[in-house]
Scaffold this motif. Structure first.
Motif, PDB file in Angstrom:
ATOM      1  N   SER A   1       1.010  -1.008  -0.407  1.00  0.00           N
ATOM      2  CA  SER A   1       0.413   0.017   0.291  1.00  0.00           C
ATOM      3  C   SER A   1       0.977   1.127  -0.014  1.00  0.00           C
ATOM      4  N   GLU A   2       0.767   2.324  -0.566  1.00  0.00           N
ATOM      5  CA  GLU A   2       1.396   3.572  -0.999  1.00  0.00           C
ATOM      6  C   GLU A   2       1.048   4.313   0.317  1.00  0.00           C
ATOM      7  N   VAL A   3       1.402   5.750   0.531  1.00  0.00           N
ATOM      8  CA  VAL A   3       0.679   6.388   2.390  1.00  0.00           C
ATOM      9  C   VAL A   3       0.108   7.748   1.374  1.00  0.00           C
ATOM     10  N   ASP A   4      -1.062   7.734   1.994  1.00  0.00           N
ATOM     11  CA  ASP A   4      -2.333   8.609   1.773  1.00  0.00           C
ATOM     12  C   ASP A   4      -1.298  10.013   2.381  1.00  0.00           C
ATOM     13  N   VAL A   5      -0.457  10.628   2.300  1.00  0.00           N
ATOM     14  CA  VAL A   5       0.007  12.031   2.752  1.00  0.00           C
ATOM     15  C   VAL A   5      -1.282  12.641   3.373  1.00  0.00           C
TER      16      VAL A   5
ATOM     17  N   SER B   1      -2.817   8.456   8.356  1.00  0.00           N
ATOM     18  CA  SER B   1      -1.791   7.634   7.987  1.00  0.00           C
ATOM     19  C   SER B   1      -0.267   7.440   8.875  1.00  0.00           C
ATOM     20  N   GLY B   2       0.782   7.139   8.235  1.00  0.00           N
ATOM     21  CA  GLY B   2       2.159   7.357   8.687  1.00  0.00           C
ATOM     22  C   GLY B   2       2.788   8.760   8.673  1.00  0.00           C
ATOM     23  N   ALA B   3       2.396   9.677   7.915  1.00  0.00           N
ATOM     24  CA  ALA B   3       2.385  10.660   7.177  1.00  0.00           C
ATOM     25  C   ALA B   3       1.941  11.086   8.420  1.00  0.00           C
ATOM     26  N   GLY B   4       0.344  11.680   9.276  1.00  0.00           N
ATOM     27  CA  GLY B   4       0.113  12.468  10.121  1.00  0.00           C
ATOM     28  C   GLY B   4      -0.569  13.247   9.797  1.00  0.00           C
TER      29      GLY B   4
ATOM     30  N   ALA C   1       6.002  11.654   2.594  1.00  0.00           N
ATOM     31  CA  ALA C   1       6.472  10.618   1.281  1.00  0.00           C
ATOM     32  C   ALA C   1       7.064  10.175   1.479  1.00  0.00           C
ATOM     33  N   GLU C   2       8.535  10.540   0.430  1.00  0.00           N
ATOM     34  CA  GLU C   2       9.724  10.323   0.363  1.00  0.00           C
ATOM     35  C   GLU C   2      10.841  10.001   1.686  1.00  0.00           C
ATOM     36  N   ARG C   3      10.463  10.360   2.880  1.00  0.00           N
ATOM     37  CA  ARG C   3      10.932  10.093   4.303  1.00  0.00           C
ATOM     38  C   ARG C   3      10.466   8.845   4.609  1.00  0.00           C
ATOM     39  N   ILE C   4       9.240   8.840   3.651  1.00  0.00           N
ATOM     40  CA  ILE C   4       8.699   6.741   4.702  1.00  0.00           C
ATOM     41  C   ILE C   4       9.021   6.208   3.340  1.00  0.00           C
ATOM     42  N   ALA C   5       9.112   6.948   2.195  1.00  0.00           N
ATOM     43  CA  ALA C   5       9.446   5.348   1.331  1.00  0.00           C
ATOM     44  C   ALA C   5      11.381   5.071   1.863  1.00  0.00           C
ATOM     45  N   ALA C   6      11.786   6.275   2.454  1.00  0.00           N
ATOM     46  CA  ALA C   6      13.453   6.010   2.617  1.00  0.00           C
ATOM     47  C   ALA C   6      13.346   4.311   3.535  1.00  0.00           C
TER      48      ALA C   6
ATOM     49  N   ALA D   1      -4.678  -4.666  12.042  1.00  0.00           N
ATOM     50  CA  ALA D   1      -4.597  -3.210  12.051  1.00  0.00           C
ATOM     51  C   ALA D   1      -4.358  -2.406  10.963  1.00  0.00           C
ATOM     52  N   GLY D   2      -4.535  -2.794   9.377  1.00  0.00           N
ATOM     53  CA  GLY D   2      -5.730  -1.763   8.133  1.00  0.00           C
ATOM     54  C   GLY D   2      -3.970  -1.354   7.805  1.00  0.00           C
ATOM     55  N   GLY D   3      -4.296  -0.180   6.794  1.00  0.00           N
ATOM     56  CA  GLY D   3      -3.427   0.621   6.102  1.00  0.00           C
ATOM     57  C   GLY D   3      -2.095  -0.403   5.226  1.00  0.00           C
ATOM     58  N   GLU D   4      -2.074  -1.573   5.365  1.00  0.00           N
ATOM     59  CA  GLU D   4      -1.331  -2.692   4.860  1.00  0.00           C
ATOM     60  C   GLU D   4      -1.937  -3.750   3.943  1.00  0.00           C
ATOM     61  N   SER D   5      -1.630  -4.284   3.414  1.00  0.00           N
ATOM     62  CA  SER D   5      -2.263  -5.006   2.213  1.00  0.00           C
ATOM     63  C   SER D   5      -0.935  -6.242   1.727  1.00  0.00           C
TER      64      SER D   5
END
Length: 809
Positions: free
Chosen positions: A459-463, A468-471, A672-677, A765-769
């Motif tokens: 799954s991709e992060v919806d910033v 999401s992980g970006a809050g 999104a770039e930070r989380i992708a790293a 937990a959701g957010g992942e597939s």
């Protein structure tokens, strides 16, 4: 103080003791204000003093204090001593006021020639005096309440007394003061470097843990191959037993043969292990470079590791060989002489079936118990419990298959036209040991592949999503020089030097600032073990706003950020971290503590009260701003920022911030770039682990092929009999393929279902597939490879002259 001598008034009288609302001016300041030299308590002069106040955000605001003039001090003695004012960098060495380089706002255009004359003559000599209590009340801050100390010897003032006092202070102060309180400390750099070089995560342990199924599969395959070889020599074993060799002696002889083959084989395996390790490191220097950031990893081999690996491999092989020989020792000698390799007896078969059923039930109970414990203890996201549940289900599935192999199965007439296929599938229980080993090989490989794929996620992060992980923040920024102004206020942005156009780019954008204590990165981007983590001070507006997803929290509250407020105990403050960083890098967890040293040199314990799920805060540990200021008061300003512009404006806002605040070393990147790293590193590790599953698939396919070929060779007479009764070659091939396909399908089903159970907490937990498409393609490729190898083996066997086998019976 009396030991320093009293200030003298202009009329020669000693200065009076000051009340809290009284002030003394020196003669120069009084003349500058047009006051008479004898102005004092008898007059009703009122003095207003404007001064800067340090705000909660380190901003400077102006306040006014009002005093009653208590007298005018003569410009002599103590009142004319410029050392009463501490030296200030950028000011004390300037020849004139115009050359000042202050770090606080000063309107230099208001400097008069008269002020320059005062500076030339008196430097920073104070122009006014208030009581110590008043000074503490007005100008105290988190940095303290005193700016200097003046110490005088007791008794008559003399040069000898001053020298003695100075010598005493130089000798005693270092022994009485804790240097850590002043930020001074000794560090064992070599020991720190060695600890850091050991790495934050023991990848050897991780590889060993994930390789346990692969090691078990390899051991089972070795046992199967040796057992098949020994079974062909059943008459030889029976003859040795018949002429007087004891069973133990025969086993030792066969074990020695196995050791003679395993020893050089283990040496060849060491070469394969070195090649595998070299290939992984080469991948980290090239294909997977984002995981390490620099091509700095090279293969380092210690002879002791090679010797230990060879010895362990040999021991595993010998244990597998010894296990394969145990069953042969229970076969009677006459049966061995007749070529039989299995102990006869339906009762024994039924007992083994009951034991397999009992093991399956016990493993199911263990899996249910682990799942119940995870739910009752609130540890549903624990990877250890999830992995344990999946492993228990894997054991239950294999034990259930063993029980099924000993059961009655389906009657052929119940399958109609598929009766021939059913007969082939039912034949999988004919030699239960071989079939179980084959299924276990495939199931173990599928389990490992499924677990790794589930942890990889797709799954991709919806910033823009606050959960999401970006809050909900699209930008993350840091500045080399802390900012003391609020970026949310246009006038403050202009004070920082931003242009009108750059400032307008931030309109409608909320910027949340964090205080930053520099330290070491505690995320997976750091190859070394962190000793002093980066710490962020979370402002109240961030606590109130909330956002992000918490994987674990100490208390079931609506907003877990509120758990940061206050102190848990003296020297213990609540903290929040990212789950992956806390677990794998800091080797800590919820409710556990991390010890750091504050500015006073005292130990500060950070107790984790919440763990975020795959957030952009993987490099830091977070505490409240209140606790940050209390324990790190000299860390003024804000160096870490989150901003929430719409995604289509994020690039423009980042460019405006970097251009307008370039002199502060401002750098903005997409969240999104930070989380992708972070995910790139995780994905790389999982890719290396997935290669273990690929090796397991190879072992499973080889094991299946061996079992199939061995079974077909042993049953040539049976196949010839069926052909003699009219069965076509195509039907016989279908029966044999059905048998192999049943083993293959059973292994895939058991491994996939067990892997799904081990991945259930991540899915819930959701957010992942799970990447179903790639996973299905992998399993399908494995099924196809297994079936193609079966087709090749069956085609060669069925085309052989089966009637010759019938005549030989």
């Amino acid at each position: 103080a009396e030991t320093l001598g009293r200030l003298a008034l202009a009329d020669g009288r000693p200065a009076p003791a000051l009340a809290d609302d009284e002030i003394l001016l020196n003669a120069w300041a009084a003349a500058d204000l047009g006051l008479a030299a004898d102005a004092g308590a008898a007059s009703s002069e009122r003095i207003e003093l404007d001064y800067y106040v340090l705000g909660a955000r380190d901003e400077l605001s102006t306040a006014t204090a009002r005093f009653r003039l208590a007298g005018v001090v003569a410009m002599e003695g103590l009142a004319a001593d410029p050392r009463l004012t501490p030296d200030f960098p950028g000011l004390q060495d300037a020849d004139d006021i115009a050359a000042w380089n202050p770090t606080f706002p000063v309107e230099l255009d208001r400097i008069r020639p008269r002020d320059e004359e005062y500076w030339d003559r008196y430097k920073a000599t104070p122009k006014a005096f208030v009581s110590l209590a008043t000074g503490r009340r007005l100008w105290r801050s988190r940095f303290g309440e005193l700016t200097s100390l003046r110490i005088a010897p007791r008794g008559p003032k003399s040069d000898d007394g001053v020298d003695e006092l100075a010598a005493a202070l130089e000798a005693e102060l270092p022994r009485r003061l804790d240097p850590r309180a002043a930020g001074f400390g000794l560090r064992a750099l070599r020991e720190e470097g060695l600890r850091a070089a050991a790495g934050a995560t023991d990848f050897a342990g991780l590889f060993l843990g994930l390789s346990m199924f692969l090691i078990a599969s390899a051991a089972m395959l070795v046992g199967l191959l040796f057992r098949l070889g020994v079974e062909r020599r059943a008459r030889e074993v029976g003859l040795l037993r018949a002429v007087g060799f004891r069973a133990r002696a025969v086993r030792r002889r066969l074990l020695a043969e196995g050791a003679a083959i395993a020893a050089p084989g283990a040496l060849l395996g060491l070469g394969g292990a070195l090649a595998y390790a070299w290939a992984l490191l080469a991948g980290l220097r090239s294909w997977w470079l984002p995981a390490v950031g620099a091509p700095v990893l090279f293969l380092h081999v210690r002879p002791s590791s090679l010797v230990l690996g060879w010895a362990i491999s040999l021991a595993v092989v010998l244990v597998a060989v010894r296990w394969s020989l145990a069953r042969l020792g229970r076969v009677p000698v006459p049966a061995l002489l007749a070529g039989a390799v299995s102990p006869a007896g339906g009762d024994r078969r039924r007992r083994r079936g009951r034991r397999a059923g009992g093991l399956a039930a016990a493993a199911l109970l263990v899996a249910a118990g682990l799942a119940a414990w995870a739910m009752l203890s609130g540890r549903t996201s624990s990877p250890a419990l999830a992995f344990g549940t999946g492993a228990a289900l894997l054991v239950a599935g294999l034990a259930g298959f063993a029980w099924w192999c000993g059961g009655p199965g389906l009657a052929p007439n119940a399958l109609g036209r598929l009766a021939a296929v059913g007969m082939g599938a039912r034949n999988s229980g004919r030699n239960r040991g071989r079939s179980l080993l084959s299924v276990a090989l495939v199931a173990s490989a599928c389990f490992l592949i499924f677990v790794v794929a589930a942890n990889r996620g797709e799954s991709e992060v919806d910033v823009a999503d606050r959960a999401s992980g970006a809050g909900g923040f699209t930008l993350v920024a840091e500045s080399d020089v802390p900012l003391l102004s609020d970026l949310n206020r246009p006038e403050r942005r202009l004070e920082l030097g931003m242009g009108d156009e750059e400032s307008r780019a931030l309109d409608g954008v909320t910027v949340v600032p964090f205080r930053l204590l520099p330290g070491e990165d505690v995320s997976c981007l750091n190859l070394y073990r962190p000793e002093r983590p980066r710490v962020l001070g979370v402002p109240p507006e961030m606590v109130e706003r909330g956002g992000f997803t918490f994987q674990q929290a100490a208390e079931p509250v609506a907003n877990p950020w509120s758990l940061l407020e206050g102190e848990l105990a003296p020297g213990v403050v609540p903290a929040i971290g990212d789950y992956n960083s806390v677990l794998w890098i800091l080797h800590s967890g919820l409710g556990k503590e991390l010890t750091v040293v504050d500015e006073s040199g005292a130990e500060l314990r950070l107790r984790f009260v919440g763990l975020l799920s795959r957030s952009l805060f993987q490099s830091e540990v977070l505490i409240s701003e209140e606790n940050f200021v209390r324990h790190f008061p000299s860390r003024a300003g804000y160096s870490f920022f989150l901003a929430d512009p719409p995604p289509d404006r994020a690039a423009g806002v980042a460019a405006a911030l970097e251009a307008g605040l370039a002199r502060f070393g401002f750098d903005a990147t997409g969240s999104a770039e930070r989380i992708a790293a972070f995910r790139a590193v995780e994905s790389t590790y999982l890719s290396t682990f997935q290669t273990l599953g690929g090796l397991g698939l190879v072992l499973g396919t080889v094991g299946l092929g061996i079992v199939l070929l061995r079974n077909v060779l042993e049953r040539r007479a049976e196949l010839a009999t069926l052909q003699a009764f009219g069965f076509r070659r195509r039907t016989l091939a279908g029966m044999v393929l059905a048998e192999n396909g049943a083993l293959l399908a059973a292994g895939v089903a058991i491994g996939a279902l067990s892997g799904l159970a081990a991945s259930a907490p991540r899915l819930v937990a959701g957010g992942e597939s799970i990447p179903w498409l790639s996973l299905a393609a992998t399993l399908a490729a494995m099924l196809a490879a297994g079936m193609l190898s079966s087709v090749a083996a069956v085609a060669g066997t069925v085309r052989a002259p089966l009637l010759e086998a019938l005549r030989s019976e």
